[in-house]
Design an enzyme around this catalytic site. Structure first.
Site, short mmCIF file in Angstrom:
data_model
loop_
_atom_site.label_atom_id
_atom_site.label_comp_id
_atom_site.label_asym_id
_atom_site.label_seq_id
_atom_site.Cartn_x
_atom_site.Cartn_y
_atom_site.Cartn_z
N LYS A 120 -6.63 8.81 6.95
CA LYS A 120 -6.66 7.37 7.22
C LYS A 120 -6.51 7.18 8.72
O LYS A 120 -5.71 7.88 9.37
CB LYS A 120 -5.50 6.70 6.47
N SER A 171 -0.56 0.14 -0.58
CA SER A 171 -1.83 0.54 0.03
C SER A 171 -2.37 1.90 -0.34
O SER A 171 -3.51 2.22 0.01
CB SER A 171 -1.74 0.45 1.54
N SER A 193 -4.55 -1.19 1.76
CA SER A 193 -5.27 -1.04 2.99
C SER A 193 -5.98 0.32 3.14
O SER A 193 -6.85 0.45 3.99
CB SER A 193 -4.32 -1.23 4.17
N1 GLN Z 1 -1.33 -5.42 0.70
C1 GLN Z 1 -0.06 -5.31 1.30
C2 GLN Z 1 -0.06 -5.99 2.66
O1 GLN Z 1 -1.03 -6.55 2.99
C3 GLN Z 1 0.35 -3.88 1.42
C4 GLN Z 1 -0.33 -3.18 2.52
C5 GLN Z 1 0.16 -1.78 2.67
O2 GLN Z 1 0.74 -1.19 1.76
N2 GLN Z 1 -0.05 -1.25 3.85
O3 GLN Z 1 0.87 -5.96 3.37
#
Ligand code: GLN
Length: 484
Positions: free
Chosen positions: A76, A175, A151
């Site tokens: 990532k 995410s 994400s």
């Molecule tokens: N969807 C969540 C957010 O927008 C979690 C994102 C994540 O785990 N990095 O914060």
């Protein structure tokens, strides 16, 4: 070769069926041929990958290969990679070449693994659909009209489309698990502190945790073996020895107590999702587990609590991007104030700006007690809910997400609806617990994820349950036709 799991690839390399150079070329060829339809990579590093593959083959020839030597994977683009662009999918870092490797990256390098490149993501890991990337949205390999989740959407899409056998992800509020669910792969969020955060661009430091994304639980175990461990460079990394996560995979599940939180089967869960999850739970019953209803009474408070704590930490973490030290700098600033304002205004995307504003507000004098302190108190209650539940049961199960992958663009104008996507995943980060999402069905051709949770540092138990489920079902073996 691309349909083989990491375990199978490792065996093929050990048996001399193919070399790492052949394998790496094969995956680079697939990325080249297919990724224009998914946009799952931000940077592909063919030269570096082939050099690593060649070195891996030499290591093997000299008799020093480790378990995953020569296996290709992807990172990532939130993990710093020495000499390679690390953008966090932001214009702010679009020109940033990291001068060092994140601990996870150097762990993989020491294991002799090959990095194919850096995967797309939501900017600074803020999002649930991978639509918040400066480099454009990622498409779900199962249905190019659908989001891959976020994400870590690029990692999930790349693994689902067989462009990489495994990839790293990070999970601050879901995410790893949510995109794994949307793309029909397996994703593990380890216990907070299990995997070093050093060199991982910080979003919300008390919640962020790196973990493996692959097609099977066995592959996640193999990856976690290399990722996990104490790191003196990360003050929140735990001084706890790392077990061999593949060792317990074959334990029988008889007598295992599984709890289904009634709050995870409420009105926001569609009947079809609920049916798919219950059918999976039945499989565990067949494997000898017992099922009981439990309650996590503060579940609904996870969203408001997370969406204060995470932006508060983000507003502080992201203050380092000021246009002075590194990253984006606006053209011809009039003075220092203008430099800060325009560099940040032009360098950060909308969602990142929204979170910085919310976080700064929540931490400001007069509001700190009303918002931040209250959110921290709720966090404590949520942790307590889980601790109480784990007195009664060994594992908790439920859906990873309330719906399968939604259409691109369908939630973009409604941040609150978007935040609702994380309803089953956020609380796990607030409590620091490990969780895994495994493929557990499909609805109209879009995958469904089953989420399994365990007590702190019980990754082995999670992987064992997920592996036994995957021996009994074939959801994890299905491949999207767009990758053929
Ligand atoms: N969807 C969540 C957010 O927008 C979690 C994102 C994540 O785990 N990095 O914060």
């Amino acid at each position: 070769m691309h349909n083989k799991t990491i375990a199978e690839l490792a065996k093929g390399l050990a048996d001399g069926d193919f070399s790492s150079v052949e394998l790496t070329r094969h995956f680079l060829g697939r990325i080249d041929a297919l990724d224009s339809q998914y946009n799952s990579f931000i940077t592909v590093t063919p030269e570096q990958a082939l050099a690593q593959a060649k070195a891996a083959d030499e290591t093997r020839a000299s008799g020093h290969a480790k378990a995953l030597t020569g296996v290709p994977m992807a990172h990532k683009d939130i993990f710093c990679t020495n000499g390679v662009l690390t953008t966090c999918a932001s214009k702010m870092l679009a020109n940033f070449v990291a001068p060092y490797d994140a601990t996870v990256v150097s762990n993989f390098n020491h294991a002799g693994m090959v990095s194919l490149g850096k995967t797309n993501m939501d900017e600074f890991a803020m999002g649930s659909s991978n639509e918040n990337s400066y480099f454009g949205a990622v498409k779900n390999p199962w249905d190019l009209k659908a989001v891959p989740g976020g994400s870590s959407g690029g990692s999930a899409a790349a693994v689902a489309a067989r462009l990489a056998p495994g990839a790293t992800g990070t999970d601050t509020g879901g995410s790893i698990r949510q995109p794994a669910a949307f793309c029909g792969i397996t994703g593990l969020k380890p216990t907070y502190g299990r995997v070093s955060r050093w060199g991982m661009v910080a979003y919300a430091s008390s919640l962020d945790q790196g973990g493996p994304m692959a097609r099977t639980a066995e592959d996640c175990a193999l990856m976690l073996n290399e990722m996990a461990g104490f790191d003196p460079k990360d003050s929140t990394s735990l001084k706890k020895s790392v077990p061999d996560y593949t060792e317990g995979l074959d334990q029988p599940l008889s007598g295992l107590r599984i709890g289904l939180p009634k709050e995870y089967f409420g009105k926001e869960l569609s009947a079809e999702m609920s049916d798919a999850i219950m059918a999976s739970v039945k499989e565990f019953e067949k494997l000898g587990a017992t099922i009981q209803e439990i309650s996590l009474p503060n579940t609904m408070l996870a969203i408001p609590s997370y969406y204060i704590i995470a932006p508060a930490e983000a507003s502080s973490n992201l203050s380092r991007f000021d246009g002075v030290r590194y990253g984006y700098r606006c053209e011809n600033p009039e003075n220092l104030e203008d430099l800060y304002k325009r560099s940040r205004g032009e360098g950060f995307g909308k969602e990142v700006q929204r979170r910085i504003l919310v976080g700064t507000y929540a931490l400001s004098e007069g509001y700190y007690d009303a918002y931040y302190r209250k959110a921290q108190r709720i966090r404590r209650l949520i942790q307590q809910d889980f601790l109480n539940a784990f007195n009664e049961v060994d594992l908790i199960m439920g859906p990873t997400t309330p719906t399968p992958a939604f259409d691109l663009g369908s939630n973009s104008d409604d941040p609150v609806q978007m935040y609702m996507e994380d309803i089953y995943t956020l609380a796990v980060n607030l409590a620091g617990l490990p969780g895994i999402s495994v493929p557990a069905g499909q609805i109209n051709g879009r995958p469904v994820g089953l989420q399994i949770l365990a007590g702190h540092f019980k990754e082995s138990q999670l992987l064992n349950a997920a592996h036994q489920f995957q021996k009994a079902t074939n959801w994890h073996q299905l491949a999207p036709s767009s990758g053929e």
